[in-house]
Design a protein around this motif. Structure first.
Motif, PDB file in Angstrom:
ATOM      1  N   ALA A  81       0.813  -1.218   0.000  1.00 24.68           N
ATOM      2  CA  ALA A  81       0.000   0.000   0.000  1.00 24.68           C
ATOM      3  C   ALA A  81       0.845   1.265   0.000  1.00 24.68           C
ATOM      4  N   ARG A  82       2.064   1.182   0.449  1.00 25.37           N
ATOM      5  CA  ARG A  82       2.992   2.310   0.354  1.00 25.37           C
ATOM      6  C   ARG A  82       3.796   2.255  -0.937  1.00 25.37           C
ATOM      7  N   ASP A  83       4.390   1.087  -1.193  1.00 21.90           N
ATOM      8  CA  ASP A  83       5.334   0.989  -2.301  1.00 21.90           C
ATOM      9  C   ASP A  83       4.680   1.139  -3.668  1.00 21.90           C
ATOM     10  N   MET A  84       3.383   0.878  -3.775  1.00 22.52           N
ATOM     11  CA  MET A  84       2.728   1.071  -5.072  1.00 22.52           C
ATOM     12  C   MET A  84       2.702   2.543  -5.485  1.00 22.52           C
ATOM     13  N   TYR A  85       2.974   3.424  -4.524  1.00 18.15           N
ATOM     14  CA  TYR A  85       3.054   4.852  -4.806  1.00 18.15           C
ATOM     15  C   TYR A  85       4.496   5.345  -4.946  1.00 18.15           C
ATOM     16  N   LEU A  86       5.442   4.451  -4.980  1.00 17.95           N
ATOM     17  CA  LEU A  86       6.844   4.810  -5.123  1.00 17.95           C
ATOM     18  C   LEU A  86       7.336   4.291  -6.467  1.00 17.95           C
ATOM     19  N   GLN A  87       7.439   5.164  -7.420  1.00 16.81           N
ATOM     20  CA  GLN A  87       7.832   4.777  -8.774  1.00 16.81           C
ATOM     21  C   GLN A  87       9.171   4.041  -8.752  1.00 16.81           C
ATOM     22  N   GLY A  88       9.239   2.952  -9.502  1.00 14.72           N
ATOM     23  CA  GLY A  88      10.461   2.168  -9.591  1.00 14.72           C
ATOM     24  C   GLY A  88      10.484   0.947  -8.708  1.00 14.72           C
ATOM     25  N   ARG A 239      -3.034  15.106   4.139  1.00 17.69           N
ATOM     26  CA  ARG A 239      -1.745  15.618   3.666  1.00 17.69           C
ATOM     27  C   ARG A 239      -0.947  16.169   4.840  1.00 17.69           C
ATOM     28  N   THR A 240       0.084  15.465   5.218  1.00 17.77           N
ATOM     29  CA  THR A 240       0.957  15.918   6.289  1.00 17.77           C
ATOM     30  C   THR A 240       2.323  16.321   5.751  1.00 17.77           C
ATOM     31  N   MET A 241       2.864  15.554   4.839  1.00 16.02           N
ATOM     32  CA  MET A 241       4.174  15.848   4.254  1.00 16.02           C
ATOM     33  C   MET A 241       4.242  15.291   2.833  1.00 16.02           C
ATOM     34  N   PRO A 242       3.366  15.757   1.940  1.00 16.73           N
ATOM     35  CA  PRO A 242       3.378  15.244   0.564  1.00 16.73           C
ATOM     36  C   PRO A 242       4.670  15.628  -0.149  1.00 16.73           C
ATOM     37  N   LEU A 243       5.028  14.836  -1.128  1.00 21.73           N
ATOM     38  CA  LEU A 243       6.197  15.142  -1.947  1.00 21.73           C
ATOM     39  C   LEU A 243       6.024  16.532  -2.558  1.00 21.73           C
ATOM     40  N   PRO A 244       6.979  17.440  -2.322  1.00 18.29           N
ATOM     41  CA  PRO A 244       6.833  18.798  -2.874  1.00 18.29           C
ATOM     42  C   PRO A 244       6.875  18.800  -4.394  1.00 18.29           C
ATOM     43  N   SER A 245       6.265  19.791  -4.989  1.00 21.24           N
ATOM     44  CA  SER A 245       6.242  19.903  -6.446  1.00 21.24           C
ATOM     45  C   SER A 245       7.640  20.180  -6.993  1.00 21.24           C
ATOM     46  N   GLY A 246       7.839  19.768  -8.236  1.00 18.95           N
ATOM     47  CA  GLY A 246       9.076  20.103  -8.913  1.00 18.95           C
ATOM     48  C   GLY A 246      10.181  19.078  -8.832  1.00 18.95           C
ATOM     49  N   VAL A 247       9.937  17.947  -8.147  1.00 18.80           N
ATOM     50  CA  VAL A 247      10.962  16.898  -8.071  1.00 18.80           C
ATOM     51  C   VAL A 247      10.975  16.155  -9.404  1.00 18.80           C
ATOM     52  N   ALA A 248      12.161  16.044 -10.029  1.00 15.27           N
ATOM     53  CA  ALA A 248      12.218  15.528 -11.403  1.00 15.27           C
ATOM     54  C   ALA A 248      13.039  14.259 -11.561  1.00 15.27           C
ATOM     55  N   THR A 249      13.509  13.670 -10.464  1.00 17.99           N
ATOM     56  CA  THR A 249      14.253  12.414 -10.559  1.00 17.99           C
ATOM     57  C   THR A 249      13.828  11.466  -9.446  1.00 17.99           C
ATOM     58  N   LEU A 250      13.929  10.163  -9.731  1.00 21.91           N
ATOM     59  CA  LEU A 250      13.642   9.156  -8.703  1.00 21.91           C
ATOM     60  C   LEU A 250      14.592   9.285  -7.534  1.00 21.91           C
ATOM     61  N   ALA A 251      15.860   9.559  -7.816  1.00 19.52           N
ATOM     62  CA  ALA A 251      16.849   9.662  -6.748  1.00 19.52           C
ATOM     63  C   ALA A 251      16.472  10.756  -5.763  1.00 19.52           C
ATOM     64  N   ALA A 253      13.413  12.068  -5.275  1.00 24.38           N
ATOM     65  CA  ALA A 253      12.168  11.692  -4.600  1.00 24.38           C
ATOM     66  C   ALA A 253      12.434  10.684  -3.496  1.00 24.38           C
ATOM     67  N   ASN A 254      13.240   9.684  -3.794  1.00 23.89           N
ATOM     68  CA  ASN A 254      13.536   8.663  -2.791  1.00 23.89           C
ATOM     69  C   ASN A 254      14.268   9.248  -1.596  1.00 23.89           C
ATOM     70  N   ALA A 255      15.165  10.194  -1.846  1.00 22.52           N
ATOM     71  CA  ALA A 255      15.891  10.828  -0.742  1.00 22.52           C
ATOM     72  C   ALA A 255      14.942  11.603   0.160  1.00 22.52           C
ATOM     73  N   ILE A 256      13.960  12.267  -0.420  1.00 23.48           N
ATOM     74  CA  ILE A 256      12.978  13.007   0.377  1.00 23.48           C
ATOM     75  C   ILE A 256      12.142  12.048   1.214  1.00 23.48           C
ATOM     76  N   HIS A 257      11.673  10.976   0.585  1.00 19.54           N
ATOM     77  CA  HIS A 257      10.877   9.996   1.338  1.00 19.54           C
ATOM     78  C   HIS A 257      11.670   9.410   2.499  1.00 19.54           C
ATOM     79  N   GLU A 258      12.927   9.106   2.273  1.00 13.31           N
ATOM     80  CA  GLU A 258      13.735   8.489   3.324  1.00 13.31           C
ATOM     81  C   GLU A 258      13.879   9.390   4.539  1.00 13.31           C
ATOM     82  N   ARG A 259      13.980  10.685   4.325  1.00 16.98           N
ATOM     83  CA  ARG A 259      14.215  11.562   5.472  1.00 16.98           C
ATOM     84  C   ARG A 259      12.936  12.205   6.011  1.00 16.98           C
ATOM     85  N   THR A 260      11.798  11.877   5.406  1.00 19.15           N
ATOM     86  CA  THR A 260      10.537  12.431   5.896  1.00 19.15           C
ATOM     87  C   THR A 260       9.577  11.324   6.299  1.00 19.15           C
TER      88      THR A 260
END
Length: 562
Positions: A81-88, A239-251, A253-260
């Motif tokens: 349910a989490r990972d299906m929203y994480l591209q890759g 919505r508590t900490m959605p991925l901010p707009s403008g992120v253009a790479t998986l790397a 996005a993944n870094a943001i998820h890891e620290r949030t």
């Protein structure tokens, strides 16, 4: 790009020393009243001074768990349910192929596909009881935030969605009718951050930048649909900490998820106190309506700070009231510091301890992955019966219990490979299980060359590494039980701690028998070992317990006794 401090990223009261802006009392406002006049107040001093693990749990040693939720439906393993929203990720790729892009088909649609149409709880409980389980635990909710019971405080529950059944209530009725103790596991405290990727988007590819379903859906969108009257924001937690707009790479996005949202916080979210208030109501209702003998929190401390302490105190006081003043409750929490271990029962996920723990504890593991994984089935990746039972031997020698999850498919069945393993466990436990139950630690827990798992997530592969040279020890009354983890090639078990003159194996051995047998086995003590000739008719691949009887064989353990 937006940057996050640790506190801003998590938005947690008291996280990393930040000052609280909202009291636990405010969060708990309007929750159901606690049991009044109980022994336990909501503080660690009361829990650690007043609690003692009940004998039913200490004697049971072995439980089985149905870690069953809608995440079993896709058969893609854990955290779907989490990972299906994480591209890759594997889950994202599978979801797009099977169901569609998560901007159009979110996890709430998978919740509705969970039908449990072939679920036969009586058959499964009969099988687990035959395998030697003395308690059964049902998953009450996972991080996907769907309650599997008749929740009046959370509309997203299995009486309204998916199976349209009170899963916990049915499990409880069947398990108790069979004489098993009944427990529930609550994993939902992390949903508020764990689910935040549902508000994100693909950073790359043809659908990049298009927000997923949680971002856009509201209760009004359900009119005329299967979820009419339900609010997706209640499920996805807001919505508590959605991925901010403008992120253009998986790397990135993944870094943001890891620290949030990937940080495993146990605190109260500053920006979502309503989630905690509702969680407290849901948990209180789970306790009061189903009266579990065991309550498992999938947390590295009691969840939500003071709210968790309030919940724990209520559970203990309520349990005493149900049991005419006797405290029969078991409360499982992970990563418990030593000074708090006397106040609950620590759980070690997929691992163990290197020593005899003073206070009773539990390890939990699974035949495969927590949620059903077809790929694991295809590659024969399940634990063997020997692996499960050798884990049990090791854990009980250190004052612990084993809780084993048997993965279930979305339709409510287990597969034939799992069933074969459980039947093998049942055969062994049916012959020798009396050597496990109601035992306590001996002076030394083990001998042998194989190093056991130590710490969280430290277990090895599906095949057991142990041999007949590895032995675990427990005691029962005046007898010592030597749990031999394999069958020696020459049919002679050698217990080196009982060699002549060894100060650990002190005392006089007068007889060696097998569980339930009166015929003594031939043995001799040499300068190297106690050598016991094993009966060929009992040969098996798992091992055998030897009952050592005599004078002065037991005593000396520091583990909690009673």
């Amino acid at each position: 790009m937006m940057t996050f401090s640790r506190r801003d990223a998590m938005g947690v009261i008291g996280f990393a020393g930040a000052a609280s802006t909202l009291s636990a009392a405010q969060v708990m406002a309007a929750t159901a009243p606690s049991v009044q006049g109980g022994q336990f107040t909501p503080d660690w001093a009361a829990l650690t001074s007043g609690y003692r693990a009940p004998n039913w749990f200490r004697d049971a040693k072995f439980g089985i768990w149905a870690h069953w939720s809608a995440q079993c439906v896709p058969e893609e393993g854990d955290w779907y349910a989490r990972d299906m929203y994480l591209q890759g990720t594997r889950a994202y790729t599978a979801h797009v192929a099977k169901y569609g892009h998560p901007s159009k088909v979110g996890f709430m649609e998978i919740e509705n596909l969970w039908k449990a149409e072939r679920w036969d709880p009586e058959r499964l409980i009969d099988l687990y009881q035959r395998a030697g389980a003395k308690y059964f635990v049902a998953l009450a909710n996972h991080h996907d935030n769907l309650d599997t019971y008749a929740s009046t405080h959370h509309a997203w529950n299995t009486t309204r969605v998916g199976p349209k059944k009170d899963i916990v209530g049915i499990w409880a009725k069947v398990a108790r009718a069979k004489g098993l103790r009944f427990g529930v596991s609550n994993h939902s405290a992390h949903a508020w951050h764990w689910y935040q990727p549902a508000y994100g988007y693909d950073p790359e590819g043809p659908m990049r930048g298009q927000r997923y379903d949680a971002w856009r859906l509201s209760a009004a969108d359900g009119k005329g649909k299967w979820w009419d009257g339900l609010d997706p924001q209640e499920l996805y937690s807001g919505r508590t900490m959605p991925l901010p707009s403008g992120v253009a790479t998986l790397a990135e996005a993944n870094a943001i998820h890891e620290r949030t949202d990937r940080l495993w916080s146990e605190g109260i979210p500053k920006d979502n106190p309503e989630f905690v208030r509702t969680w407290a109501l849901r948990c209180r209702e789970l306790i009061d309506n189903y009266r579990p003998d065991l309550l498992y929190f999938d947390n590295f401390d009691l969840p939500f700070q003071q709210v968790g302490l309030e919940t724990a105190a209520h559970y203990y006081n309520a349990n005493r009231a149900w049991n005419n003043g006797r405290l029969e409750a078991v409360l499982n929490v992970k990563m418990v510091p030593p000074e708090r271990r006397m106040g609950l029962v620590e759980d070690v996920e997929r691992g163990g301890k290197p020593y005899i723990e003073t206070y009773p504890w539990q390890t939990d593991t699974c035949l495969g992955n927590w949620h059903y994984d077809r790929a694991l089935y295809d590659r024969d990746g399940y634990k063997t019966a020997a692996t499960v039972l050798h884990t049990l031997f090791d854990v009980v020698s250190k004052n612990g219990n084993l809780l084993l999850s048997v993965p279930m498919r979305g339709d409510g069945t287990i597969d034939e490979k799992e069933e074969r393993v459980i039947e093998e466990i049942a055969t062994w436990m049916g012959r020798y299980g009396t050597a496990i139950y109601a035992t306590r630690p001996w002076r030394i827990h083990a001998e042998g060359p194989t190093k056991p798992a130590s710490g969280m997530f430290a277990e090895g592969g599906p095949k057991s590494p142990y041999t007949a040279n590895d032995i675990r020890y427990v005691r029962n009354g005046d007898d010592v039980h030597a749990l031999v983890m394999g069958w020696p090639e020459d049919g002679i078990a050698r217990l080196t701690l009982w060699s002549v003159g060894n100060p650990i194996g002190r005392g006089e051995i007068r007889r060696v028998t097998l569980p339930g047998q009166t015929t003594p086995l031939a043995f001799r003590r040499t300068g190297a070992a106690l050598e016991v000739t094993l009966p060929p008719g009992h040969r098996n691949a798992i091992g055998i317990p030897l009952i050592l009887s005599g004078r002065g064989l037991t005593g000396g353990s520091l583990a909690e006794t009673a």
